[in-house]
Design a protein around this motif. Structure first.
Motif, short mmCIF file in Angstrom:
data_model
loop_
_atom_site.label_atom_id
_atom_site.label_comp_id
_atom_site.label_asym_id
_atom_site.label_seq_id
_atom_site.Cartn_x
_atom_site.Cartn_y
_atom_site.Cartn_z
N UNK A 287 0.67 -1.31 0.10
CA UNK A 287 0.11 0.11 0.03
C UNK A 287 0.83 1.17 0.03
N UNK A 288 1.65 1.31 -1.16
CA UNK A 288 2.68 2.48 -1.12
C UNK A 288 2.10 3.86 -1.55
N UNK A 289 1.98 4.92 -0.83
CA UNK A 289 1.58 6.27 -1.30
C UNK A 289 2.13 6.58 -2.70
N UNK A 290 3.47 6.22 -2.84
CA UNK A 290 3.80 6.75 -4.09
C UNK A 290 3.47 6.36 -5.39
N UNK A 291 2.78 5.28 -5.12
CA UNK A 291 1.94 4.37 -6.28
C UNK A 291 0.83 5.38 -6.77
N UNK A 292 0.13 5.88 -5.82
CA UNK A 292 -0.69 6.91 -6.16
C UNK A 292 -0.10 8.28 -6.65
N UNK A 293 0.87 9.04 -5.51
CA UNK A 293 1.44 9.98 -5.77
C UNK A 293 1.94 10.26 -7.07
N UNK A 294 2.73 9.35 -7.30
CA UNK A 294 3.68 9.51 -8.82
C UNK A 294 2.51 9.42 -9.77
N UNK A 295 1.48 8.69 -9.83
CA UNK A 295 0.45 8.45 -10.84
C UNK A 295 -0.35 10.03 -11.10
N UNK A 296 -0.48 10.40 -10.12
CA UNK A 296 -1.15 11.91 -10.23
C UNK A 296 -0.09 12.80 -10.62
N UNK A 297 1.27 12.92 -10.13
CA UNK A 297 2.21 13.84 -10.64
C UNK A 297 2.39 13.64 -12.13
N UNK A 298 2.41 12.44 -12.65
CA UNK A 298 2.58 12.28 -13.95
C UNK A 298 1.27 12.83 -14.80
N UNK A 299 0.48 13.18 -14.17
CA UNK A 299 -0.53 13.90 -15.04
C UNK A 299 -1.85 13.05 -15.40
#
Length: 935
Positions: free
Chosen positions: A821-833
């Motif tokens: 459940x890593x937050x960066x899987x979601x954060x990275x997705x969002x920051x990629x646009x």
């Protein structure tokens, strides 16, 4: 805020000379029939009833829980505390520091940004097993850890001094989940005059390890954890609860690891994603606490939210062993019995579904080569390895049909448990090296295996590597290193092997990374440490090493041999994760195993062996030595534990656990209410989440002109999405670091740089085993830039799309986002646009995390997917109907259309009103910040 106490549940509990306020469960109709875990939730609602987020109707709904109904009632759960490890915890603290500045910039008081619930962070994910098999391995690895992570550690020390209710367990102490059960967990909290059940959410999915202690807790994304720290309840639906009845006892030769692999397979097959699993029945008392923790730890691997054992005498026994004081143990017992939380083996609560397991049927097992749920009975390990191998090698090599290295018996042999019968006479086939290639697949299917002997010379000597060589044997991870039975078992097996004259194979990297210093203490007290070290299992660190990709490099000569011959080599680890590309970039096949089996495979040096019937090697007397000859008996293990494991070890090791050693105390630590960001830092940077944020949210908008960044298949995990492991020099992240003056040797891992969003964006969807269907036949983080038609990295394509103002979508299959459940899987997705992910189904935590970052999770219509709808990923998408959220309602579906004329209704997977609020605000952090300003 005090509870409204609509049900008159507030009462008093006296234990000895102390008195505590409690909220009585028996004031709510229906509570007596509830499973243990739902009783914990019910108490939580009674104690936090405020008439707004938590109402009397919520409490009545939980008391009247219908076990057969689809979850549809939302409740707000308020955890007692938050637990973090440093990989996921650093971004949390970075975000809190950034929120302080945002609050200040919008005219608020920055010092109001503090954890409102106790929060603890254990630094355990940063140590890398660079050095191994030598006396100074631990000391040198710690030195390298501080050299690489000094900036992060300075930042965390600042956070520990700047924020109230935030404590840090320094490096070199232990693994977060083991520290949790050995010290941090309370079972029953005593706080501000109240007694109530300990509950926790953690930024690691294996937070569920604490379920073994009867503590309700699970892993959440870092963004949810931050909200919980800031006083926001966790929104959830009242779950279904699966009762898992245990009977019998484990047979001789079976370990806790074998048990958990059987349970993982059974629950995964049954389907428990999003459900609570609760163990009950007469067999519960036969499961030691350490085994319960092992079972709870693996909950993410079978998909349940929790996998919990109730409180009983075994719980109290463990609390005594680990040095909890008598008064607290008395409180745990009194509270549990008063509230009906004490385990009654004859009672069968109401459950949504029931499963059963007779513990006596458990057999020695592994899991692999790429998923924790793929159990491999040890008796069939060789046969199943050979069957799996053909998926990893090119079919242009010779086929070998003999037993590994000894001309031994064919694969059909099997045995049920230790001790096995004597092996039958040799019966091997002729060498088939000259078989025509068109016969190779048939030979493999008949039990042979591709073979490609590769000569390697190292400081340890000359040898041949081949497919199936075990190049990493690691006793590591929270799952098993908390368990004295399997840890002592491994050490006794090592002792017996050394006494027989066996040694590890020279190509095996052997590492020992215990979950706490207590393990080292009982190894030393029992006199077993020298035997482990004789086989190369020297201490490499107290942390989560191999299981998360911190296995460190293989010897250069071995790595070169593997790469040049494209060998499919193996790791065997006592962990919980073995996904593709996770353990080591040179290793294609990964098997989970108990610590004793890790030692056994280090001795064998290959997966191509039948451990029941083929010898591990020849002893000092020249005679073959079989695994059954050195496998310790349960009595041997219990006798060592009785004499070597004692409560004084725990009390001394945890006496001043937050202080750290001289190195930690000597760090140059910044001061001040807000953090002073260093623009030169490549570890910790201020993220962009609050840039340009207004005090009120803008309306959400439909999505127009979107292109597909990636088209993915089934079972794409957060390990495929989230940046993890080593940073390659030719990757976007590697180029970024080089451009900022970082030498290749200092790149460190993605996990260590989670506080730098620039690095993490560039590593999102960059897993070397990711298969993006937009670039068929290519593995890794690549895609097609539809603006130019060129193949490029996912990051570089994203940057081009963002510059052109083009929104992005992801197309995916079933179980999207399963895994950690890593937050960066979601954060990275969002920051990629990425504005939306359209999948066949989602894993619970990742779906929630996407919403928390302002990304819309959509589901294909039932029975449909990208292929059946004729979508190939080259289309331009429009998604309409999202704007209905602005009216305060959540649409059940939105319409997706493409420029090719395709159209379908996608199910909106915003499952609760709270999630809808987060999405309207652009994310959970923005929502919390605006509420903070409004108050």
């Amino acid at each position: 805020m005090a509870s409204l106490d609509t049900f008159g549940a507030r009462s008093e509990l006296r234990v000895g000379d102390a008195s505590y306020e409690i909220f009585r469960l028996d004031k709510v109709d229906g509570q007596e029939r509830l499973p243990y875990s739902l009783k914990i939730l019910l108490e939580n609602l009674l104690r936090t009833e405020d008439g707004a987020n938590i109402t009397a109707e919520h409490i009545r709904a939980l008391g009247g829980w219908d076990p057969d109904a689809e979850p549809n009632v939302e409740i707000q759960f308020t955890p007692a505390r938050v637990l973090m490890q440093d990989f996921t915890g650093v971004p949390c603290v970075v975000d809190l520091a950034t929120m302080r500045e945002a609050v200040r910039d919008l005219g608020g008081d920055a010092t109001k940004v503090n954890p409102l619930a106790p929060a603890q962070l254990v630094i355990d994910h940063s140590v890398v097993a660079d050095l191994f098999g030598r006396q100074d391995a631990f000391a040198r690895n710690v030195e390298l850890e501080y050299e690489r992570n000094g900036e992060r550690y300075q930042f965390l020390r600042w956070g520990q001094s700047a924020f109230n209710e935030f404590k840090v367990v320094p490096p070199g102490t232990g693994i977060v989940h083991q520290v949790n059960i050995e010290y941090l967990a309370r079972v029953i909290f005593d706080r501000n005059g109240q007694a109530y059940p300990d509950t926790v959410v953690g930024t690691d999915s294996h937070t569920t390890m604490v379920n073994g202690l009867g503590v309700v807790g699970w892993g959440v994304g870092g963004i949810e954890a931050e909200a919980a720290m800031l006083g926001q309840p966790v929104s959830m639906l009242i779950p279904r609860v699966v009762g898992f009845k245990l009977s019998g006892e484990l047979p001789e030769g079976a370990t806790a690891t074998d048990l958990v692999l059987v349970i993982t397979e059974q629950l995964r097959k049954h389907g428990v994603v999003g459900k609570f699993v609760e163990f009950y029945g007469p067999g519960v008392s036969a499961v030691p606490l350490a085994n319960r923790a092992t079972i709870g730890n693996m909950s993410p691997e079978y998909g349940s939210t929790v996998a919990i054992f109730p409180i009983d005498d075994e719980t109290l026994k463990y609390l005594r062993l680990t040095g909890r004081d008598d008064a607290h143990i008395a409180l745990v017992e009194a509270y549990a019995k008063e509230q009906g939380l004490w385990h009654d083996p004859e009672r069968e609560p109401v459950y949504s579904q029931r499963l059963e397991l007779d513990l006596s049927t458990v057999e020695p097992s592994l899991a692999g080569p790429k998923r924790p749920q793929d159990r491999v009975p040890l008796a069939n390990a060789k046969t199943l390895f050979r069957a799996a191998l053909k998926d990893y090698v090119k079919q242009d090599v010779a086929v070998e049909d003999r037993a590994a290295g000894n001309g031994g018996q064919a694969d059909e042999s099997s045995a049920e448990s230790f001790p096995a019968s004597d092996p039958p006479a040799n019966d091997h086939a002729d060498d088939p090296a000259d078989k025509p290639r068109d016969l190779i697949s048939a030979a493999v299917g008949a039990g042979g295996r591709p073979t490609k002997p590769t000569h390697v010379t190292t400081a340890d000597g000359e040898f041949e590597l081949d497919h199936g060589a075990v190049v990493i044997a690691a006793i590591t991870s929270c799952t098993n290193t908390s368990n004295p039975q399997v840890m002592i078992g491994a050490a006794l097996l090592a002792r017996n092997a050394v006494d027989k004259g066996l040694s590890r194979k020279p190509w095996v990297k052997t590492t020992l990374a215990p979950g706490s210093k207590v393990v080292t203490d009982y190894y030393d007290r029992s006199g077993l440490t020298p035997y482990l070290e004789k086989l190369g299992f020297n201490l490499v660190g107290y942390g989560c090493t191999t299981c998360i990709g911190n296995s460190g490099p293989l010897a250069e000569e071995i790595s070169a041999g593997v790469q040049e011959s494209d060998l499919s080599v193996v790791s065997v680890l006592s962990g919980n994760r073995n996904f593709e590309g996770r353990i080591n970039p040179d290793v294609k096949m990964n098997y989970l195993a108990s610590p004793p089996l890790v030692v056994a495979y280090a001795l064998a040096g290959t997966m191509d062996i039948d451990l029941f019937n083929e010898p591990l090697g020849n002893g000092s007397d020249g005679e073959p030595v079989y695994l059954r000859d050195i496998w310790p008996s349960p009595k041997e293990i219990d006798d060592v534990i009785a004499g070597a494991v004692a409560s004084d070890m725990f009390t001394s090791r945890y006496a001043d656990v937050f202080a750290g050693d001289e190195r930690w105390q000597g760090l140059d630590t910044p001061t001040g209410e807000t953090f002073t960001w260093d623009e030169r830092s490549t570890y910790v940077r201020k993220p962009p989440y609050f840039e340009g944020m207004a005090s009120e949210p803008s309306d959400v908008t439909d999505i127009e002109g979107a292109r597909v960044l990636a088209k993915l298949g089934d079972s794409v995990t957060t390990d495929h999405i989230s940046p993890a492991g080593a940073i390659k020099a030719d990757s976007p992240a590697g180029r970024y670091l080089a451009e900022h003056g970082v030498e290749r040797r200092d790149f460190n891992s993605y996990g260590s740089r989670r506080g730098n969003h620039e690095v993490m964006i560039r590593g999102t969807f960059a897993n070397i085993r990711l298969r993006n269907q937009l670039v068929p036949g290519v593995e890794g983080g690549f895609t097609v830039n539809h603006l130019t038609g060129e193949q490029t990295t996912i990051y570089d394509a994203s940057a081009a799309y963002i510059d052109a103002g083009v929104p992005l979508v992801i197309l995916a299959g079933k179980e999207y986002g399963s895994g950690s459940s890593r937050d960066w899987a979601a954060k990275g997705t969002a920051l990629l646009g990425v504005r939306a992910v359209i999948a066949e189904s989602f894993e619970r935590i990742h779906r929630s995390n996407l919403i928390g970052m302002g990304v819309l999770p959509l589901q294909f219509p039932q029975g449909e997917n990208a292929e059946s709808l004729g979508l190939d990923g080259t289309e331009t998408f429009a998604i309409t109907g999202i704007e209905a959220l602005n009216a305060g309602t959540t649409p059940r579906a939105v319409t997706v259309t493409t420029d090719t004329g395709k159209s379908f209704d996608a199910v909106v997977r915003i499952d609760t009103p709270g999630e809808a609020d987060y999405y309207r605000h652009g994310g959970i952090l923005q929502y919390v910040l605006r509420r903070m300003l409004a108050s």
